[in-house]
Design a protein around this motif. Sequence first.
Motif, mmCIF file in Angstrom:
data_model
loop_
_atom_site.group_PDB
_atom_site.id
_atom_site.type_symbol
_atom_site.label_atom_id
_atom_site.label_comp_id
_atom_site.label_asym_id
_atom_site.label_seq_id
_atom_site.Cartn_x
_atom_site.Cartn_y
_atom_site.Cartn_z
ATOM 1 N N ASN A 1 13.891 6.853 83.731
ATOM 2 C CA ASN A 1 12.799 8.213 83.817
ATOM 3 C C ASN A 1 12.145 8.192 82.497
ATOM 4 O O ASN A 1 10.932 8.804 82.667
ATOM 5 C CB ASN A 1 13.629 9.332 84.313
ATOM 6 C CG ASN A 1 13.900 9.339 85.764
ATOM 7 O OD1 ASN A 1 13.018 9.543 86.560
ATOM 8 N ND2 ASN A 1 15.186 9.085 86.000
ATOM 9 N N MET A 2 12.568 8.059 81.320
ATOM 10 C CA MET A 2 11.786 8.100 80.039
ATOM 11 C C MET A 2 10.890 6.881 80.055
ATOM 12 O O MET A 2 11.551 5.941 79.649
ATOM 13 C CB MET A 2 12.761 8.232 78.724
ATOM 14 C CG MET A 2 13.718 9.436 79.216
ATOM 15 S SD MET A 2 13.030 10.978 79.462
ATOM 16 C CE MET A 2 13.064 11.689 77.603
ATOM 17 N N SER A 3 9.669 7.065 79.844
ATOM 18 C CA SER A 3 8.743 5.979 80.082
ATOM 19 C C SER A 3 8.868 5.121 78.579
ATOM 20 O O SER A 3 8.935 3.789 78.821
ATOM 21 C CB SER A 3 7.266 6.506 80.422
ATOM 22 O OG SER A 3 6.959 7.404 79.270
ATOM 23 N N LYS A 4 8.974 5.645 77.477
ATOM 24 C CA LYS A 4 9.176 4.897 76.255
ATOM 25 C C LYS A 4 10.152 3.954 76.263
ATOM 26 O O LYS A 4 10.002 2.807 76.076
ATOM 27 C CB LYS A 4 9.202 5.869 75.107
ATOM 28 C CG LYS A 4 7.751 6.435 74.623
ATOM 29 C CD LYS A 4 8.121 7.131 73.322
ATOM 30 C CE LYS A 4 6.613 7.558 72.728
ATOM 31 N NZ LYS A 4 7.029 8.295 71.614
ATOM 32 N N ILE A 5 11.334 4.516 76.767
ATOM 33 C CA ILE A 5 12.760 3.886 76.788
ATOM 34 C C ILE A 5 12.459 2.677 77.735
ATOM 35 O O ILE A 5 12.813 1.606 77.432
ATOM 36 C CB ILE A 5 13.839 4.566 77.138
ATOM 37 C CG1 ILE A 5 14.133 5.718 76.010
ATOM 38 C CG2 ILE A 5 15.188 3.874 77.227
ATOM 39 C CD1 ILE A 5 15.490 6.728 76.358
ATOM 40 N N ARG A 6 11.815 3.151 78.930
ATOM 41 C CA ARG A 6 11.700 2.057 79.836
ATOM 42 C C ARG A 6 10.806 0.863 79.398
ATOM 43 O O ARG A 6 11.261 -0.291 79.885
ATOM 44 C CB ARG A 6 11.276 2.762 81.121
ATOM 45 C CG ARG A 6 11.125 1.962 82.537
ATOM 46 C CD ARG A 6 10.968 2.507 83.741
ATOM 47 N NE ARG A 6 9.365 3.189 83.777
ATOM 48 C CZ ARG A 6 9.425 4.457 83.762
ATOM 49 N NH1 ARG A 6 10.095 5.416 83.483
ATOM 50 N NH2 ARG A 6 7.880 4.603 83.674
ATOM 51 N N ILE A 7 9.707 1.058 79.079
ATOM 52 C CA ILE A 7 8.809 0.319 78.467
ATOM 53 C C ILE A 7 9.402 -0.893 77.456
ATOM 54 O O ILE A 7 9.379 -1.995 77.527
ATOM 55 C CB ILE A 7 7.411 0.768 78.033
ATOM 56 C CG1 ILE A 7 6.819 1.360 79.254
ATOM 57 C CG2 ILE A 7 6.566 -0.135 77.374
ATOM 58 C CD1 ILE A 7 5.734 2.464 78.772
ATOM 59 N N ILE A 8 10.270 -0.098 76.554
ATOM 60 C CA ILE A 8 10.661 -1.060 75.451
ATOM 61 C C ILE A 8 11.982 -1.859 76.037
ATOM 62 O O ILE A 8 11.902 -2.954 75.683
ATOM 63 C CB ILE A 8 11.305 -0.212 74.343
ATOM 64 C CG1 ILE A 8 10.231 0.448 73.612
ATOM 65 C CG2 ILE A 8 12.098 -0.840 73.270
ATOM 66 C CD1 ILE A 8 10.623 1.441 72.725
ATOM 67 N N CYS A 9 12.576 -1.381 76.839
ATOM 68 C CA CYS A 9 13.746 -2.160 77.663
ATOM 69 C C CYS A 9 13.017 -3.245 78.455
ATOM 70 O O CYS A 9 13.675 -4.472 78.322
ATOM 71 C CB CYS A 9 14.516 -1.412 78.372
ATOM 72 S SG CYS A 9 15.858 -0.236 77.506
#
Length: 324
Positions: free
Chosen positions: A295-303
């Motif tokens: 749900n957290m866009s920053k974490i999702r994008i980096i992963c």
Amino acid sequence: MMIMINSTQVSYFALDAYFDTGLFKYLYFIFILSLYMSILCVNLLLIVVICMNRSLHEPMYLFLCSLFVNELYGSTGLFPFLLLQILSDIHTVSAPFCFLQILCVYSYGSVQFTNLAVISYDRYLAICCPLQYHAHMTSNKVTMLVAVIWLPPFFAVFLTICLSASLQLCGNIINQVYCDNYSIIKLACYDTSVNNVYELIAFSLTVFAPMSVIFYTYMRILKVCFSGSKQTRQKAVSTCTPHLASLLNFAFGSCFLILQSRFNMNSVPNMMRIFLSLYFFTCQPLFNPLMYGLNMSKIRIICKCLLLRSVEKCRSSHRFVHSE
């Protein structure tokens, strides 16, 4: 039957909730091991992602990192012990290790509540006071809040363990699959009013105080959402949904744990009792990283970038081998 023994002779506790499962114990072992490895992998991944990326060195992500560290801590306090007990034919645990496990289990739950309270406070500042957020949430304050997350719960639980360890016991049988403080208190030979009063005070400080903070901050957030613009409401929903879902799931598991320790559950099937007692430690450590990671866009994008980069490296090395 309860073994009548003096507290000075209690060198071990017997865990009475285990029963003979025959060859199914290997299936249970593989399932629990897979669950533990999944918890380790997803939580470690998110901890590394937050620590290694400067763009995530913000208060919210540091508090999330603390949450993931606590998931690893709580899981490690239970799962290796559980795996050994599943394969063992004699389900006993030494008294010192039993109290150590109680420290891990209770401090994990207490830290979880304080961590969720600090995250809710951070979300309150970000949504209700966006212009003053960085003035309020300084690096010194973040350090202080991380200390508040960990130190008071450990101190409260440590005193609980000291009081329980000093009890004179008239038995050594715990009707659980892991060590539980209230089960030990019930084995005491004399009145345990002091222990019960202190447990009530500790419970109020480590559960009711954080819940009060969460309730207050969300009342303020809801007030801003109803009176604010559509963009404000969307931001509040996107940042608060994982936190609320995590809180509800954790409260759900906590209720199971309290009901099982305080009330007679003999009428409930044994497998159901074991599942309810382990829900607190198995679902939450997986639920949190999946909720925040997705749900957290920053974490999702980096992963996603890390995953695509590793896949691309594998493809490059594969092409290189074939060209050779």
